[in-house]
Scaffold this active site. Sequence first.
Site, mmCIF file in Angstrom:
data_model
loop_
_atom_site.group_PDB
_atom_site.id
_atom_site.type_symbol
_atom_site.label_atom_id
_atom_site.label_comp_id
_atom_site.label_asym_id
_atom_site.label_seq_id
_atom_site.Cartn_x
_atom_site.Cartn_y
_atom_site.Cartn_z
ATOM 1 N N ARG A 193 -1.226 -2.206 -6.539
ATOM 2 C CA ARG A 193 -1.734 -3.335 -5.722
ATOM 3 C C ARG A 193 -2.709 -4.208 -6.433
ATOM 4 N NH1 ARG A 193 -1.614 -4.427 -0.210
ATOM 5 N NH2 ARG A 193 -3.360 -5.225 0.661
ATOM 6 N N LYS A 234 -2.133 -2.419 7.960
ATOM 7 C CA LYS A 234 -3.362 -2.128 8.652
ATOM 8 C C LYS A 234 -3.493 -2.697 10.217
ATOM 9 C CE LYS A 234 -6.616 -0.841 4.974
ATOM 10 N NZ LYS A 234 -7.601 -1.089 4.138
ATOM 11 N N TYR A 259 -10.861 -10.393 -5.390
ATOM 12 C CA TYR A 259 -10.033 -10.527 -6.594
ATOM 13 C C TYR A 259 -10.411 -11.764 -7.395
ATOM 14 C CZ TYR A 259 -7.389 -7.053 -4.826
ATOM 15 O OH TYR A 259 -6.981 -5.782 -4.163
ATOM 16 N N HIS A 293 -2.758 2.820 -5.622
ATOM 17 C CA HIS A 293 -3.624 1.688 -5.310
ATOM 18 C C HIS A 293 -3.680 0.574 -6.539
ATOM 19 C CE1 HIS A 293 -4.662 -0.062 -1.569
ATOM 20 N NE2 HIS A 293 -5.593 -0.864 -1.792
ATOM 21 N N ARG A 346 1.002 -1.214 -0.046
ATOM 22 C CA ARG A 346 0.069 0.005 -0.032
ATOM 23 C C ARG A 346 0.707 1.328 0.036
ATOM 24 N NH1 ARG A 346 -2.042 -3.573 3.958
ATOM 25 N NH2 ARG A 346 -4.319 -4.256 3.720
#
Length: 216
Positions: free
Chosen positions: A149, A72, A181, A146, A46
Amino acid sequence: LPHYIERDEEITRVPTAAGTADPAGRQPWPERDLALAAVLVGTGARAGELCGTRIRDLVLDVEDPYVRVTGKGDAVRDCPLPAELVGAIEIYLASRLARTRKRARRDDPLWLNNHGGPLTPAALDHYVRRWFTRAAVPLPRGAQAHAFRHTVAMQLVGRGEALNVVQALLGHASLRSTEIYIRAAGHHVREAAHMLPVRGQLRGLSSTADKARRTG
């Protein structure tokens, strides 16, 4: 569904543009930009994770080099760095020393902005937008840094990597975050099926058969 860079040649064009000095930029730093683009497209980290790294988080003098990021929930993970990424990072570090004229300390930010200060996610997104513009590659909707990613994740899923492997690389706390995904891949498979050229041929055959049935 996540938006990502779909064509392999476009994935290559963006880092190529990053590694070329921006003629419209103030104090361009192509060595840093190439290293950043390489790490983004090579690790799926990220933007905030990369901007939070320190010199001490970069470990190159081992058999399997890596950069340690904090994601996170303060979750820490090690992102593997293949040889190509290591080479780009080493060139950046050499240019950083020449540019700042001072040796980096362990607690210093790993990535700097054009003025020598700590790189922020907002500044990184700005650089990314410039890379895409100069590469003439459409920036995926709703994504900036992003986008890399999402691209990494979709490439892994497309190659049939196990979902838990993708989860570990991306640092998802829940497998549910990774499953998006899989759904995205299924969505694009369905889109591809609807675009097959044979559909036009089948419509023609169906039309001919229907006419024959009515006249018969």
